[in-house]
Structure formats: C-alpha cells, structure tokens
Design an enzyme around this catalytic site. Structure first.
Site, PDB file in Angstrom:
ATOM      1  N   ARG A  71     -14.174  -7.182  -2.138  1.00 50.65           N
ATOM      2  CA  ARG A  71     -13.538  -6.909  -0.844  1.00 50.65           C
ATOM      3  C   ARG A  71     -12.980  -5.476  -0.783  1.00 50.65           C
ATOM      4  O   ARG A  71     -12.331  -4.999  -1.692  1.00 50.65           O
ATOM      5  CB  ARG A  71     -12.411  -7.913  -0.630  1.00 50.65           C
ATOM      6  N   VAL A  72     -13.240  -4.813   0.321  1.00 47.37           N
ATOM      7  CA  VAL A  72     -12.655  -3.506   0.579  1.00 47.37           C
ATOM      8  C   VAL A  72     -11.872  -3.603   1.885  1.00 47.37           C
ATOM      9  O   VAL A  72     -12.372  -4.130   2.875  1.00 47.37           O
ATOM     10  CB  VAL A  72     -13.756  -2.421   0.702  1.00 47.37           C
ATOM     11  N   ASP A  88      -8.884  -1.694   4.699  1.00 42.97           N
ATOM     12  CA  ASP A  88      -8.914  -0.561   5.625  1.00 42.97           C
ATOM     13  C   ASP A  88      -8.534   0.767   4.972  1.00 42.97           C
ATOM     14  O   ASP A  88      -8.880   1.828   5.489  1.00 42.97           O
ATOM     15  CB  ASP A  88      -7.937  -0.815   6.780  1.00 42.97           C
ATOM     16  N   THR A 133       0.887  -1.173   0.000  1.00 43.47           N
ATOM     17  CA  THR A 133       0.000   0.000   0.000  1.00 43.47           C
ATOM     18  C   THR A 133       0.912   1.206   0.000  1.00 43.47           C
ATOM     19  O   THR A 133       2.100   1.067   0.233  1.00 43.47           O
ATOM     20  CB  THR A 133      -0.879   0.022   1.285  1.00 43.47           C
ATOM     21  N   THR A 180      -0.836   0.452   6.966  1.00 48.88           N
ATOM     22  CA  THR A 180      -0.627  -0.578   5.948  1.00 48.88           C
ATOM     23  C   THR A 180      -0.539  -1.932   6.633  1.00 48.88           C
ATOM     24  O   THR A 180       0.085  -2.062   7.686  1.00 48.88           O
ATOM     25  CB  THR A 180       0.639  -0.324   5.119  1.00 48.88           C
ATOM     26  N   GLY A 181      -1.189  -2.922   6.053  1.00 49.22           N
ATOM     27  CA  GLY A 181      -1.162  -4.246   6.670  1.00 49.22           C
ATOM     28  C   GLY A 181      -2.428  -5.005   6.362  1.00 49.22           C
ATOM     29  O   GLY A 181      -3.150  -4.660   5.421  1.00 49.22           O
ATOM     30  N   GLY A 214      -5.765  -5.627   6.186  1.00 46.69           N
ATOM     31  CA  GLY A 214      -6.836  -4.652   6.323  1.00 46.69           C
ATOM     32  C   GLY A 214      -7.986  -5.029   7.238  1.00 46.69           C
ATOM     33  O   GLY A 214      -8.499  -4.181   7.981  1.00 46.69           O
TER      34      GLY A 214
HETATM   35  N1  ASP Z   1      -4.174  -2.504   4.126  1.00 47.89           N
HETATM   36  C1  ASP Z   1      -4.306  -2.881   2.745  1.00 47.89           C
HETATM   37  C2  ASP Z   1      -5.557  -3.685   2.591  1.00 47.89           C
HETATM   38  O1  ASP Z   1      -5.851  -4.506   3.416  1.00 47.89           O
HETATM   39  C3  ASP Z   1      -3.159  -3.648   2.250  1.00 47.89           C
HETATM   40  C4  ASP Z   1      -1.834  -3.193   2.759  1.00 47.89           C
HETATM   41  O2  ASP Z   1      -1.701  -2.160   3.337  1.00 47.89           O
HETATM   42  O3  ASP Z   1      -0.854  -3.887   2.595  1.00 47.89           O
HETATM   43  O4  ASP Z   1      -6.220  -3.524   1.601  1.00 47.89           O
END
Ligand code: ASP
Length: 312
Positions: free
Chosen positions: A209-210, A212, A181, A232-233, A235
C-alpha cells in the site's frame, strides 16, 4: 468575491506538522507533551535559521523533515508505523514551487531519511517517483545513508500493531488511530515556496500500500503562483480528492484566499480524517484539520512563533 491578500505577511515562513489524529490532552501525559513541544520547537528553530540566513525553502523543508524522521515521536523514518507484515515501509515527497519540479520515494525500507532520497530523485534523476529496491539502489548511488530495517523499530509502534490486529478481528478501529506523518512547507526570502511530506503510512497497511504522502498533488504540492501544502490523514481519501493540488487550484482559478481554500477542502469537502499545513506566496499560513488534534507549528521573519498539539 473574496478579498485576496496582496500585502506580504512575512519575508520568510516555515510551517510544520507531525501528523493529525486522535490527539487529546486527556490521553497525553505531561512528559510526552513536553517531548512533542520541544521537538517541534527544535525543528522550527533550526529550519528558521536556514531561512533567516538566506537559505532556500527547499533546504528548510528537507532539514525540518529530517529532524522529525530521526525522532521516534513521529510516524516517519525512525518510529514509523508497522505494516500488516510487521515491516516499516516508508514514503516521502518534496516539491519546488519555483520550477514545479518534484521527487518522491515509496515503499522504501533501508533509507535513513526518505525525504533526502525524494529530493535526490527531484534533482539528480529524470523521474518523479521511485519505489522499493529501485529507489533504494538509487539512494545508495547518491551516497545517502543506508540503515538496517531494524533501525526504524519502535516498541510503542509495534505494540500498536498488535493491538490493532487483535481488535480488527472483532471491530474496525477508526482510521484516526492508525496514522500520523510529518511535513513542512516554507517560503524563503526570494519568494520561493517548497513543500515536503514523509510517513510510515498507516498501521497494519497491506499489500504494498502507498498513501498520499509520496503522491504529488495529494500529499504534497508547491507552486510559487499560489501556495505550498503538506497533508496528513487517511491517505486514500487524500489521493482521491487530490487535496494539496485542489487547495492550490482553488486559489489559482477561483481567486480564493489560502485560508478559505484550505478550510473548505479540509472541513467541508473532504469526507475523511486529516489536516494540512500551508503557506502562500505572500506568507499567509493555514493549518486546518478535522481531527481532534494535529501536531503543528509555525515561525516567521516577524518573530511570530507557535506550537500546538490539540484542537481549540
Ligand atoms: N497520509 C498518510 C498515509 O495515508 C498517513 C498520515 O498522514 O497520517 O499514508
């Protein structure tokens, strides 16, 4: 009782990330490493110029994220990951810490720079979140650049989808391998904070899918009283834990410092992979993550500058 910083650390600050995950030196070739360092440096320099010239934190955040969206290195805009149907579905959000106004788009497929669409939703609509064709129609009306869905294609991301699909038949790949992200947070010379986040989501995501990233309070939050945060991570966990707002709330209600609040949420509370970047109203920054690495960097008015990819 924690000490709360009262002294202003810097007149302006920009902090960026290009995603957290399984980023380790042994797996990175030197050429790729240079590309990441150069691109993150370019983003910080261009964003800082805006702040140095008296531009707003919102402008610095939007411009920084646009550069990362245009680069195939990051999972946002061009080079976004593919969903289970082999499509790129993009999410983005932005928040103004001064007014607490916010805008977001989700599941868009033809808007070249989703972060600019998110900002238009904030400034030129009465809504906070627009999705799919509605968001795309709005972006067209606002005169934003529209591209064919193929514009976002990147061969490496396509190969990752095939690999993950093959492996998911037998085992469950770590979510650490599937995301990325980009995001930016800034404090400008007028004391205004802003945060923004843009993503392609997670590889092989399903059914509209949505994550965070376009959810205010989870992926993005900014409040001049406390801080600006971009996440980021994984979600789903960031949504359930309302990560970005939680950090702000710990500062507001518990009088915690940014560093303590951010580290607590990411390293102790959150039971999932990821990280955040944040800047507070006094110019203090935090960039905690619990993965092996996170593409990240910051620059401020004191001339301090840092770009890092790996854990310590
Ligand atoms: N947080 C983002 C999501 O879940 C992906 C990411 O940040 O790596 O869509």
């Amino acid at each position: 009782m924690e000490q709360k910083s009262v002294e202003k650390q810097a007149e302006y600050v920009l902090v960026i990330h290009g995603g957290a995950g399984n980023i380790i030196k042994e797996k990175m070739n030197p050429e790729k490493e240079t590309k990441y360092v150069e691109k993150l440096t370019e983003v910080l320099e261009k964003g800082a110029k805006i702040l140095q010239n008296g531009g707003s934190s919102l402008d610095a955040v939007e411009v920084s994220i646009r550069i990362m969206e245009d680069s195939p290195l990051f999972n946002s805009g061009k080079g976004a990951v593919f969903n289970a149907d082999g499509k790129n579905e993009l999410d983005a959000s932005i928040m103004d810490g001064k007014t607490l106004n916010a805008g977001a788009v989700a599941n868009v497929t033809i808007i070249k720079n989703p972060i600019s669409a998110a900002r238009k939703v904030m400034t030129d609509s009465e809504h906070v979140l627009l999705i799919k064709e509605g968001a795309e129609e709005f972006a067209k009306q606002q005169g934003l650049e529209i591209v064919e869905p193929e514009y976002f294609f990147d061969q490496n991301r396509w190969n990752s989808l095939q690999k993950i699909k093959n492996r998911e038949a037998n085992e469950k790949p770590s979510p650490d391998e599937k995301h990325g992200t980009c995001g930016a947070v800034a404090l400008d010379k007028f004391g205004n904070l802003a945060a923004g986040t843009s993503t392609g989501g997670m590889t092989n995501k399903k059914f509209g899918r949505v994550g965070d990233s376009p959810i205010i309070g989870a992926g993005t939050y900014a409040n001049n009283k406390t801080c600006a945060v971009s996440s980021t991570g994984h979600g789903e966990f960031f949504i359930r834990n309302v990560v970005a707002y939680d950090i702000s709330a710990l500062m507001e209600y518990k009088n915690m410092t940014l560093s303590n609040a951010a580290n607590y949420v990411i390293k102790e509370k959150l039971n999932a992979n990821g990280g955040i970047i944040a800047v507070d109203k006094d110019g203090n920054i935090a960039m905690p993550f619990n993965t092996s690495g996170m593409f990240r960097g910051f620059i401020n008015s004191k001339g301090e500058f840092e770009v890092k990819l790996y854990g310590n």
